[in-house]
Enzyme design. Structure first.
Site: not given
Ligand code: APR
Length: 248
Positions: A104-106, A122, A190, A192, A214
């Site tokens: 999902q990372n850009v 994404h 990593g 949510s 996570n």
């Molecule tokens: N290692 C593993 N997980 C981690 C770490 C780490 N070092 N640090 C944080 N996390 C976890 C957090 O606990 C959280 O569950 O990474 C997750 C990040 O969640 P989000 O910030 O919601 O990111 P993501 O899941 O990628 O969001 C999905 O939402 O805003 C949109 O387009 C954006 O691609 C993104 C999408």
């Protein structure tokens, strides 16, 4: 025994036995590279409103503001380097060629780490797309002149990412669905696991063991075969060191 050694042993076995593994990763994978997440502590959506910065309406209303935010993100990502989690995923692909990484990372850090079998669900921060002729090009300038104009038609350009309310590119979605439906291991690292359609992909693989790494639990935790409350880079680093990714 250092921390998570038992979990690493279980992880090593599951990863080593898989013949059609898939990883679904999110912003947490780049957290240890210094790239902010969205929802965790210090997350971008804690201090910014997605409606103002990451939607087609926001761009229509104020392309300059949106580009200033993406330039700020470009600046942060340009200073980031792949961490052991990115490197382990790239090494795992060399060990299991059918492995598909759905990110999902850009930020483009997977490509820098060497991952090739990759779906950027994404889009990619370094891609710029013309809103008039649709032409896409990679532009790694930091900052991008605001707002960038298309070299072909002079149209207004936007970041080549998927915003809230936009459809996932058809080929990315089709490739991800097919791989998850056929997988024999699902690594969820990593994320949510709250943003659809990515969050719904694991439902397509109810039989496949699911491994989650996570520091926090997520909606997928209850169905995980192995759920490790750990930073993913720190957890995977020792598996790089002992060459596990090479011999399974
Ligand atoms: N290692 C593993 N997980 C981690 C770490 C780490 N070092 N640090 C944080 N996390 C976890 C957090 O606990 C959280 O569950 O990474 C997750 C990040 O969640 P989000 O910030 O919601 O990111 P993501 O899941 O990628 O969001 C999905 O939402 O805003 C949109 O387009 C954006 O691609 C993104 C999408």
């Amino acid at each position: 025994m250092n921390r998570w050694e038992a979990e690493r042993e279980a992880f090593r076995k599951l990863a080593g036995a898989a013949r059609a593994p898939v990883a679904i990763v999110g912003a947490g994978l780049s957290a240890e590279s210094g790239v902010p997440t969205f929802r965790g502590p210090g997350g971008l959506w804690r201090s910014h409103r997605p409606e103002e910065l990451a939607t087609p309406g926001a761009f229509q209303r104020d392309p300059r503001l949106v580009w200033e935010w993406y330039n700020w993100r470009r600046g942060r990502v340009a200073q980031a380097t792949p961490n052991p989690a990115h490197r382990w995923l790239a090494a795992y692909e060399r060990q299991v060629p059918s492995f598909l990484l759905i990110t999902q990372n850009v930020d483009g850090l997977h490509g820098l780490a060497g991952s090739r079998n990759l779906v950027e669900f994404h889009g990619n921060l370094w891609v710029v797309r013309c809103t008039r002729c649709g032409r896409e090009r990679e532009d790694r300038s930091v900052p991008v002149p605001v707002p960038p104009r298309c070299p072909d038609c002079g149209g207004l350009c936007r970041p080549g990412v998927v915003w809230f309310g936009e459809a996932i590119p058809r080929d990315a979605l089709a490739r991800s669905i097919a791989a998850v439906q056929a997988c024999d291991l699902l690594l969820v690292l990593g994320t949510s696991a709250v943003v659809h359609p990515v969050a719904g992909l694991p439902d397509l693989a109810p039989e496949a063991p699911l491994v989650e790494i996570n520091p926090a639990s997520t909606p997928l935790t209850p169905r995980a075969r192995l759920s490790v409350r750990a930073p993913v880079g720190e957890f995977l680093a020792p598996l790089l060191a002992d060459g596990t990714e090479e011999n399974g």
